[in-house]
Design an enzyme around this catalytic site. Structure first.
Site, short mmCIF file in Angstrom:
data_model
loop_
_atom_site.label_atom_id
_atom_site.label_comp_id
_atom_site.label_asym_id
_atom_site.label_seq_id
_atom_site.Cartn_x
_atom_site.Cartn_y
_atom_site.Cartn_z
N ARG A 65 -29.87 -17.42 -22.28
CA ARG A 65 -31.29 -18.18 -22.11
C ARG A 65 -32.40 -17.27 -22.17
O ARG A 65 -33.54 -17.78 -22.77
CB ARG A 65 -31.11 -18.83 -20.61
CG ARG A 65 -30.30 -20.04 -20.58
CD ARG A 65 -30.45 -20.98 -19.39
NE ARG A 65 -29.97 -19.81 -18.11
CZ ARG A 65 -28.53 -19.52 -18.08
NH1 ARG A 65 -27.60 -20.19 -18.87
NH2 ARG A 65 -28.28 -18.71 -16.99
N GLU A 102 -20.28 -9.86 -9.00
CA GLU A 102 -19.86 -10.08 -7.57
C GLU A 102 -18.25 -9.59 -7.69
O GLU A 102 -17.76 -9.14 -6.73
CB GLU A 102 -20.02 -11.61 -7.35
CG GLU A 102 -19.86 -11.74 -5.76
CD GLU A 102 -19.81 -13.35 -5.51
OE1 GLU A 102 -20.47 -14.18 -6.51
OE2 GLU A 102 -19.79 -13.63 -4.43
P1 AMP Z 1 -28.24 -11.04 -12.35
O1 AMP Z 1 -27.56 -10.00 -13.05
O2 AMP Z 1 -27.41 -11.22 -11.01
O3 AMP Z 1 -29.51 -10.49 -12.13
O4 AMP Z 1 -28.03 -12.42 -12.90
C1 AMP Z 1 -28.98 -12.67 -14.01
C2 AMP Z 1 -28.20 -13.50 -15.06
O5 AMP Z 1 -27.63 -14.28 -14.65
C3 AMP Z 1 -29.27 -14.37 -15.72
O6 AMP Z 1 -29.13 -13.99 -17.21
C4 AMP Z 1 -29.21 -15.55 -15.69
O7 AMP Z 1 -29.53 -16.32 -16.63
C5 AMP Z 1 -28.01 -15.69 -14.81
N1 AMP Z 1 -28.14 -16.47 -13.44
C6 AMP Z 1 -27.83 -15.70 -12.28
N2 AMP Z 1 -27.78 -16.47 -11.32
C7 AMP Z 1 -28.17 -17.81 -11.76
C8 AMP Z 1 -28.48 -19.11 -11.07
N3 AMP Z 1 -28.65 -19.20 -9.61
N4 AMP Z 1 -28.89 -20.00 -11.92
C9 AMP Z 1 -29.04 -19.95 -13.34
N5 AMP Z 1 -28.77 -18.67 -13.77
C10 AMP Z 1 -28.33 -17.61 -13.25
#
Ligand code: AMP
Length: 177
Positions: A65, A102
């Protein structure tokens, strides 16, 4: 003259879908923002507001996205667009960066010739959660010798403290939960 879009308007259009893609996740669905011409354009204006066209060499977008916002931002800033993709998707020579999820781990990659050393980069993704993905993307950009001048996100889940994983450049999010 049309009224500038506010982050509150963008926030109102974001749809939270419970338990997607798995139980316990509150998925932030940005497709209603993309589908609304005024909100999509306004989101790009807000994500690029600290920079004049010509002052950024490349906007780096994160799979998948992030590509949508980063490509539009690149067009607006008259900059190139560079994708950071999940491992195995880029056809040419890449460097890769592992990061923890996770459960388990994931790997992102960038083409070795995607950025010139010293290039001024705006890094963009739709959402900052734990910060693992964007920290890995930032590490790739820096490994190529480019400079991140800002990391921009439409949404930040502040309770996951993702920004603590990102250091050395300013971080902006339009909407915080
Ligand atoms: P992180 O690596 O945990 O910061 O996760 C970020 C990535 O996961 C981004 O590319 C987001 O598009 C996706 N992502 C993580 N959590 C969500 C959520 N609650 N809703 C939508 N996309 C998420």
């Amino acid at each position: 003259m049309t009224t500038p879009v506010t982050s509150a308007e963008i926030s109102a259009a974001i749809r939270t879908v419970p338990d997607f893609p798995k139980p316990g996740i509150q998925f932030k669905d940005i497709t209603p923002v993309l589908a609304d011409a005024r909100l999509f354009s306004g989101a790009i204006d807000l994500l690029t507001q600290n920079f004049a066209p010509g002052t950024i060499d490349a906007v780096v977008g994160i799979d998948a996205r992030g590509f949508i916002f980063a490509a539009a931002a690149a067009r607006k800033l008259n900059a190139g667009f560079v994708p950071v993709r999940k491992k195995g998707k880029l056809p040419f020579t890449t460097i890769e960066q592992d990061y923890a999820l996770e459960y388990g781990h994931a790997t992102v990659a960038i083409h070795t010739d995607a950025l010139q050393p010293g290039a001024r980069v705006l890094l963009i993704d739709d959402l900052l959660a734990t910060g693992g993905t964007s920290a890995a993307a930032a590490a790739l950009v820096q490994e190529l010798g480019a400079t991140i001048v800002e990391a921009g996100f439409l949404i930040e889940l502040t309770f996951l403290h993702g920004r603590e994983k990102l250091s050395g450049f300013p971080i902006r999010s339009l909407i915080a939960y």
